[in-house]
Write an enzyme that holds these catalytic residues in place. Structure first.
Site, PDB file in Angstrom:
ATOM      1  N   HIS A 190     -58.769  21.804  37.523  1.00 55.83           N
ATOM      2  CA  HIS A 190     -59.648  22.721  38.256  1.00 55.83           C
ATOM      3  C   HIS A 190     -59.624  24.093  37.592  1.00 55.83           C
ATOM      4  O   HIS A 190     -58.607  24.509  37.033  1.00 55.83           O
ATOM      5  CB  HIS A 190     -59.184  22.844  39.708  1.00 55.83           C
ATOM      6  N   ASP A 242     -66.025  21.360  43.215  1.00 58.00           N
ATOM      7  CA  ASP A 242     -67.188  20.496  43.440  1.00 58.00           C
ATOM      8  C   ASP A 242     -67.771  19.922  42.151  1.00 58.00           C
ATOM      9  O   ASP A 242     -68.900  19.441  42.131  1.00 58.00           O
ATOM     10  CB  ASP A 242     -68.283  21.288  44.176  1.00 58.00           C
ATOM     11  N   CYS A 297     -66.849  23.724  38.944  1.00 58.02           N
ATOM     12  CA  CYS A 297     -65.899  24.842  39.033  1.00 58.02           C
ATOM     13  C   CYS A 297     -65.840  25.690  37.768  1.00 58.02           C
ATOM     14  O   CYS A 297     -65.762  26.923  37.842  1.00 58.02           O
ATOM     15  CB  CYS A 297     -64.507  24.326  39.407  1.00 58.02           C
TER      16      CYS A 297
END
Length: 311
Positions: free
Chosen positions: A277, A155, A158
């Site tokens: 990520h 989002d 992270c």
């Protein structure tokens, strides 16, 4: 059409029969009238002749009008029948007109079908694609250290959420918001350590003071992604080393100068459609220590691709 003609013939025949019957009845009535008048009564005989002629003329006119009316009705019926047939023929040859609401429903269904096909293709591709390969490599690396990935939402927060999760293991309850604020404050207090590493994507020039200030404001007020600069700042703030495990490179450690157990993050270059990520890690229990966790892509309930573990 044949049914219409048959119906017309039936109506005309019935009318002729009725006319024939009415004429017979009239003749019987006339004969009765003649029998009622003496033959030697010339005056009444003359009147009788006039009455009979009038009755016959009236019946003749009545039958003529009824016959003409039948023919007129029959003609109109034929015209109507032809018109209906032509209308039906035109309607049959015209393309089916789709309503706007149906067009919207069809378009929505087509888009949904296309979306489902793209997701299915992506899932198949991921079985041999970079995401799957990266997940397998990371699973092997972590397994040798009896670790496994702990999923963090993708989002924009992270990296900070992964740090927050790691800190909980050390009984530290700093939130994502607190970590962001402290990161921005530290970077603004040590401009010379960070500004040289930030450049304008359009010009390639080093950030101006104003651009650097906005960069720090975005750390606090938006879901701007964190990277190596923010990790460096956090290691100084927390006075703790931070280790980043990667699939294709040796682990990167920032804050090595601090003599604490490092916070461990997993950096995934191909984790999601947006790309980079960060995830956290957790210890593998003794009963699962010999198993290797492989992270496979799947489709979540909302249609996005996420990862699940298989052993």
């Amino acid at each position: 059409m044949e049914a219409v003609l048959t119906e017309e013939l039936d109506e005309e025949e019935q009318l002729v029969r009725r006319h024939r019957k009415e004429k017979k009845e009239l003749q019987a009535k006339i004969q009765s009238m003649k029998n009622a008048v003496p033959k030697n009564d010339k005056k009444r005989r003359k009147q009788l002749t006039e009455d009979v002629a009038k009755l016959e003329a009236e019946m003749e006119q009545k039958h003529k009008e009824e016959l003409e009316q039948l023919k007129l009705t029959s003609k109109e019926s034929k015209i109507d029948s032809v018109a209906v047939n032509i209308s039906n023929l035109v309607l049959e040859n015209q393309p089916f007109r789709i309503s706007k609401a149906q067009k919207r429903r069809d378009k929505k269904a087509a888009l949904e079908k296309e979306r489902e096909e793209r997701i299915a293709e992506a899932e198949i591709e991921n079985l041999t694609g970079a995401r799957h390969v990266e997940s397998e490599k990371l699973a092997q690396i972590l397994a040798t250290r009896q670790l496994e990935i702990k999923q963090i939402p993708s989002d924009g927060h992270c990296m900070y959420r992964a740090i927050e999760d790691q800190l909980k293991e050390q009984d530290c309850s700093l939130t994502v918001a607190a970590l962001r604020c402290q990161t921005a404050d530290y970077m603004q207090s040590h401009v010379e350590d960070f500004l040289p590493f930030l450049t304008n994507a359009n010009t390639g020039d080093m950030y101006t003071s104003e651009e650097f200030r906005k960069y720090c404001d975005d750390i606090i007020n938006t879901a701007a992604w964190g990277g190596q600069l923010e990790l460096r700042a956090l290691s100084h703030i927390l006075r703790t080393p931070i280790e980043i495990i990667q699939a294709d490179s040796p682990p990167l450690v920032v804050g090595e100068e601090y003599p604490k157990n490092p916070l461990i993050l997993v950096y995934m270059r191909h984790a999601y459609g947006l790309g980079e990520h960060y995830n956290s890690v957790k210890r593998v229990s003794e009963s699962h220590a010999q198993q290797v966790t492989v992270w496979e892509p799947r489709r979540s309930c909302c249609g996005h691709l996420e990862q699940i573990s298989t052993t």
